[in-house]
Design a protein around this motif. Structure first.
Motif, PDB file in Angstrom:
ATOM      1  N   UNK A 278       0.851  -1.183   0.000  1.00 49.69           N
ATOM      2  CA  UNK A 278       0.000   0.000   0.000  1.00 49.69           C
ATOM      3  C   UNK A 278       0.890   1.237   0.000  1.00 49.69           C
ATOM      4  N   UNK A 279       0.506   2.238  -0.769  1.00 58.25           N
ATOM      5  CA  UNK A 279       1.289   3.459  -0.900  1.00 58.25           C
ATOM      6  C   UNK A 279       1.374   4.166   0.446  1.00 58.25           C
ATOM      7  N   UNK A 280       2.595   4.322   0.940  1.00 56.83           N
ATOM      8  CA  UNK A 280       2.842   4.997   2.213  1.00 56.83           C
ATOM      9  C   UNK A 280       3.923   6.053   2.008  1.00 56.83           C
ATOM     10  N   UNK A 281       3.632   7.272   2.426  1.00 52.73           N
ATOM     11  CA  UNK A 281       4.629   8.342   2.418  1.00 52.73           C
ATOM     12  C   UNK A 281       5.017   8.665   3.846  1.00 52.73           C
ATOM     13  N   UNK A 282       6.262   9.084   4.029  1.00 56.33           N
ATOM     14  CA  UNK A 282       6.666   9.593   5.325  1.00 56.33           C
ATOM     15  C   UNK A 282       6.205  11.044   5.428  1.00 56.33           C
ATOM     16  N   UNK A 283       6.231  11.579   6.640  1.00 52.97           N
ATOM     17  CA  UNK A 283       5.831  12.976   6.840  1.00 52.97           C
ATOM     18  C   UNK A 283       6.722  13.902   6.017  1.00 52.97           C
ATOM     19  N   UNK A 284       8.023  13.660   6.035  1.00 50.46           N
ATOM     20  CA  UNK A 284       8.962  14.501   5.294  1.00 50.46           C
ATOM     21  C   UNK A 284       8.728  14.405   3.789  1.00 50.46           C
ATOM     22  N   UNK A 285       8.450  13.202   3.305  1.00 53.19           N
ATOM     23  CA  UNK A 285       8.179  13.035   1.873  1.00 53.19           C
ATOM     24  C   UNK A 285       6.918  13.780   1.464  1.00 53.19           C
ATOM     25  N   UNK A 286       5.916  13.741   2.328  1.00 47.10           N
ATOM     26  CA  UNK A 286       4.663  14.435   2.024  1.00 47.10           C
ATOM     27  C   UNK A 286       4.880  15.945   1.987  1.00 47.10           C
ATOM     28  N   UNK A 287       5.614  16.462   2.957  1.00 47.85           N
ATOM     29  CA  UNK A 287       5.872  17.903   3.011  1.00 47.85           C
ATOM     30  C   UNK A 287       6.660  18.389   1.799  1.00 47.85           C
ATOM     31  N   UNK A 288       7.553  17.539   1.297  1.00 46.04           N
ATOM     32  CA  UNK A 288       8.392  17.923   0.158  1.00 46.04           C
ATOM     33  C   UNK A 288       7.722  17.659  -1.193  1.00 46.04           C
ATOM     34  N   UNK A 289       6.592  16.960  -1.183  1.00 43.73           N
ATOM     35  CA  UNK A 289       5.923  16.575  -2.438  1.00 43.73           C
ATOM     36  C   UNK A 289       5.247  17.769  -3.105  1.00 43.73           C
ATOM     37  N   UNK A 290       5.179  17.771  -4.457  1.00 44.26           N
ATOM     38  CA  UNK A 290       4.429  18.819  -5.157  1.00 44.26           C
ATOM     39  C   UNK A 290       2.936  18.672  -4.870  1.00 44.26           C
ATOM     40  N   UNK A 291       2.176  19.724  -5.148  1.00 40.95           N
ATOM     41  CA  UNK A 291       0.756  19.750  -4.820  1.00 40.95           C
ATOM     42  C   UNK A 291      -0.004  18.586  -5.443  1.00 40.95           C
ATOM     43  N   UNK A 292       0.288  18.271  -6.707  1.00 43.61           N
ATOM     44  CA  UNK A 292      -0.453  17.207  -7.395  1.00 43.61           C
ATOM     45  C   UNK A 292      -0.244  15.859  -6.701  1.00 43.61           C
ATOM     46  N   UNK A 293       0.972  15.645  -6.194  1.00 44.55           N
ATOM     47  CA  UNK A 293       1.267  14.370  -5.518  1.00 44.55           C
ATOM     48  C   UNK A 293       0.539  14.294  -4.175  1.00 44.55           C
ATOM     49  N   UNK A 294       0.468  15.414  -3.477  1.00 46.12           N
ATOM     50  CA  UNK A 294      -0.252  15.443  -2.208  1.00 46.12           C
ATOM     51  C   UNK A 294      -1.736  15.152  -2.425  1.00 46.12           C
TER      52      UNK A 294
END
Length: 336
Positions: free
Chosen positions: A126-142
């Motif tokens: 299942x797709x899991x992001x870390x908090x840091x990865x989420x914060x650094x992600x572009x808007x479309x990815x979020x």
């Protein structure tokens, strides 16, 4: 967990890593028999009340989950001693559950080899992001991530996309045998659907099969989700990652009522399964009960498992799952 204790743990589990043909055949009979009977009764009930049909469909969906567990064991070559027997039965049960045997076996093997490894995510999980990865992600990815992790999408639309669409196509670079098995599975699924539609009518087929498919699909994805998504789970980068820790700390013991435990083929003992995938599902409880270290693993119940719905991101600082509510806190910390 020390190297010595790890070896000792694997040694304690090893005696259970062998299929019992008699037990396997018994499980086939008490799973496929009731499932086909319930499917027939659901069809017969159409002339009485569709509410009755839906009631029967709920029970049939539970047995289809149990069919999937047999399929799952076949993928690990743990249901029968003979590999070819596992492949044949795996392909047949794959038709019933809409999963191509060879393709899923490949992806699921990668899942077992990389579960809870932060550097090797992306296959069979299942797709899991870390908090840091989420914060650094572009808007479309979020946005995409939030849509993906939405319970309605994951447990409602998820089964439709994964089982009906994604499973019908081969992955890029798939080997010839894997591709052929997918083609064969697709052909057999269409053949069975056309045959039943011809025998009882397309509308009747759809009215019976659709709720069974949707309910069992939702249950299946929920089980897979909750077995790895609980607050104090385990995730590490590759250099620190441990296969045994990923099994006993990153896979939950989902303590279910006995009836649900039976219908789900003991898959709630997921920590045992990840520690040793060659243990047949009907021996998982015995391993747990007879191996003391495995009785001190993360345990969740039906009630506590509902908390996992709020978990969205992996917090690498505190090593636990968190919700989106921590994002503002981390932003403030970063700004300071």
């Amino acid at each position: 967990m020390t190297i010595q204790s790890t070896k000792q743990l694997r040694k304690q589990v090893a005696p259970y890593e062998k299929a019992n043909t008699k037990a396997s055949i018994k499980q086939l009979i008490n799973t496929l028999g009731p499932y086909f009977l319930l499917w027939f009764l659901a069809y017969q009930s159409l002339s009485i009340s569709y509410f009755l049909t839906l009631g029967i469909s709920v029970i049939a969906a539970g047995f289809l989950v149990r069919v999937f567990i047999i399929f799952h064991d076949c993928c690990h070559y743990s249901f029968f001693k003979n590999r070819n027997a596992n492949k044949i039965l795996g392909t047949i049960t794959g038709v019933l559950t809409l999963f191509p045997y060879s393709q899923w076996q490949h992806d699921h093997s990668i899942h077992h080899a990389t579960s809870s490894n932060l550097d090797k995510r992306g296959t069979g999980d299942i797709w899991v992001l870390t908090v840091d990865e989420y914060l650094a992600a572009p808007l479309w990815r979020k946005i995409a991530y939030r849509i993906y992790r939405n319970p309605f999408v994951m447990f409602g639309l998820g089964p439709i996309y994964v089982f009906l669409i994604m499973n019908r196509f081969n992955k890029k670079g798939a080997k010839k045998k894997e591709r052929l098995n997918t083609y064969l599975t697709n052909f057999l699924i269409v053949f069975v659907a056309v045959l039943l539609s011809w025998l009882i009518g397309f509308e009747s087929f759809l009215l019976v099969q659709a709720p069974i498919f949707l309910i069992s699909g939702t249950l299946g994805i929920w089980l897979f989700y909750v077995q790895h998504t609980f607050e104090d789970s385990y995730f590490e980068e590759n250099d620190e990652w441990s296969y045994v820790k990923a099994a006993v700390e990153g896979s939950s013991y989902y303590k279910l009522p006995k009836l649900l435990q039976w219908l789900t083929g003991n898959i709630g003992y997921h920590h045992v399964h990840h520690l040793s995938p060659r243990v047949p599902n009907y021996k998982l409880e015995d391993v747990h009960n007879n191996t003391e270290p495995l009785q001190n693993v993360p345990t969740i119940t039906l009630l506590t498992s509902l908390k996992s719905l709020k978990f969205r991101l992996w917090d690498t600082r505190n090593k636990k799952f968190v919700g989106y509510n921590v994002i503002s806190l981390y932003k403030k910390t970063g700004e300071q």
